[in-house]
Design a protein around this motif. Structure first.
Motif, PDB file in Angstrom:
ATOM      1  N   UNK A   1     -24.190  12.173  10.508  1.00  0.00           N
ATOM      2  CA  UNK A   1     -25.435  11.614  11.058  1.00  0.00           C
ATOM      3  C   UNK A   1     -26.175  10.749  10.052  1.00  0.00           C
ATOM      4  N   UNK A   2     -26.017  11.052   8.768  1.00  0.00           N
ATOM      5  CA  UNK A   2     -26.736  10.283   7.747  1.00  0.00           C
ATOM      6  C   UNK A   2     -25.922   9.098   7.231  1.00  0.00           C
ATOM      7  N   UNK A   3     -24.708   8.910   7.748  1.00  0.00           N
ATOM      8  CA  UNK A   3     -23.849   7.843   7.246  1.00  0.00           C
ATOM      9  C   UNK A   3     -23.718   6.705   8.226  1.00  0.00           C
ATOM     10  N   UNK A   4     -23.250   5.579   7.716  1.00  0.00           N
ATOM     11  CA  UNK A   4     -23.042   4.400   8.554  1.00  0.00           C
ATOM     12  C   UNK A   4     -21.563   4.047   8.706  1.00  0.00           C
TER      13      UNK A   4
ATOM     14  N   UNK B   1     -14.276  18.144   1.155  1.00  0.00           N
ATOM     15  CA  UNK B   1     -14.243  18.318   2.608  1.00  0.00           C
ATOM     16  C   UNK B   1     -15.607  17.974   3.182  1.00  0.00           C
ATOM     17  N   UNK B   2     -15.651  17.862   4.493  1.00  0.00           N
ATOM     18  CA  UNK B   2     -16.900  17.520   5.166  1.00  0.00           C
ATOM     19  C   UNK B   2     -17.954  18.594   4.933  1.00  0.00           C
ATOM     20  N   UNK B   3     -19.163  18.174   4.693  1.00  0.00           N
ATOM     21  CA  UNK B   3     -20.266  19.092   4.433  1.00  0.00           C
ATOM     22  C   UNK B   3     -20.957  19.472   5.736  1.00  0.00           C
ATOM     23  N   UNK B   4     -21.821  20.474   5.605  1.00  0.00           N
ATOM     24  CA  UNK B   4     -22.588  20.900   6.773  1.00  0.00           C
ATOM     25  C   UNK B   4     -23.482  19.761   7.231  1.00  0.00           C
ATOM     26  N   UNK B   5     -23.360  19.413   8.495  1.00  0.00           N
ATOM     27  CA  UNK B   5     -24.131  18.283   9.024  1.00  0.00           C
ATOM     28  C   UNK B   5     -23.833  18.152  10.512  1.00  0.00           C
TER      29      UNK B   5
END
Length: 276
Positions: free
Chosen positions: A198-201, A249-253
């Protein structure tokens, strides 16, 4: 007397003797029968007299004391069976996670994944038949290609939230509303899935960057039916042209899931990777 000893008549004397024997036998039987009747009648009268005199008193039955309570205190069956819901049990077998394993899971009609979602939804997004890479058609298949006017694509995450020990699982469903079979390519190079925080483009993972299996997977979509292709993500990032991806790995988000298929537009869904 001579006529008794020596019968006189036109027939032989043996015949007369036989007639006399039969008559005597009949007389004897009648005498015995009369004697038996007289004896039986007299005996019955005597028995009745003896009974009236008290020699053979009649038996009487005296009813016992009545019970103060009901004879049966339990319901039929031995226990209260008024509530039958407990015997059915809870039929949910779904948890918050999904099984890990291959990139796509096999399934029968209405079930493409092997585990349920945390929000209680079942696998098989649109009730379609689960398909795997082994179900793909050969490149030379004469089936016509599906079009957006006949087939609609939908995308969903099998669960809204995944804990750290769960594998994010996604389902791409093709529903054929026409009266003819057609084929569609749901392979990672054609039906491209992207996952963006959500915080990335920029996408954190893209299915077309470095597919582990076949790049193109063409499936038959039967007339009036649906098929569902399942993809599982290992939470690792990807890099174009099978380059070296970033570590970790992917973080909580919260993540945005998108599918882009030529001729079918774009489908979206979202999910959450929780911290615990």
């Amino acid at each position: 007397m001579g006529s008794l000893r020596n019968p006189v008549g036109p027939l032989p004397s043996s015949i007369y003797w036989r007639r006399r024997a039969v008559m005597l036998a009949v007389v004897a039987v009648l005498a015995l029968l009369i004697t038996w009747i007289v004896t039986a009648g007299g005996g019955g009268g005597k028995k009745n007299t003896d009974a009236s005199n008290g020699k053979n008193p009649a038996h009487t039955i005296t009813p016992g004391p009545s019970s103060s309570g009901p004879a049966i205190s339990q319901h039929p069956g031995g226990r209260d069976e008024s509530s039958g819901g407990d015997s059915g049990g809870s039929g949910s077998g779904s948890g918050d996670g999904s099984s890990s394993g291959s990139a796509s899971s096999s399934g029968s009609s209405g079930s493409a994944g092997s585990s349920g979602s945390g929000d209680g939804s079942s696998s098989g997004a649109a009730g379609g038949t689960g398909v795997v890479a082994g179900d793909a058609l050969p490149a030379s298949s004469p089936l016509p290609a599906c079009t957006s006017s006949a087939v609609a694509l939908s995308l969903k995450s099998l669960s809204n939230t995944y804990s750290p020990d769960q594998t994010p699982t996604f389902q791409l469903t093709a529903k054929n509303s026409s009266s003819a079979d057609c084929k569609i390519d749901l392979g990672p190079k054609n039906a491209v899935l992207t996952i963006t925080p959500s915080a990335g483009s920029h996408p954190y993972w893209t299915s077309s960057d470095c597919p582990k299996g076949a790049a193109n997977l063409v499936f038959r979509v039967p007339a009036g039916q649906s098929i569902t292709y399942t993809v599982k993500w290992d939470r690792k990032p990807s890099a174009p042209q099978c380059g070296t991806p970033a570590a970790g790995s992917a973080k909580a988000d919260t993540y945005l899931l998108e599918a882009r298929t030529p001729g079918f537009g774009q489908q979206q869904a979202s999910f959450v990777l929780s911290a615990d």
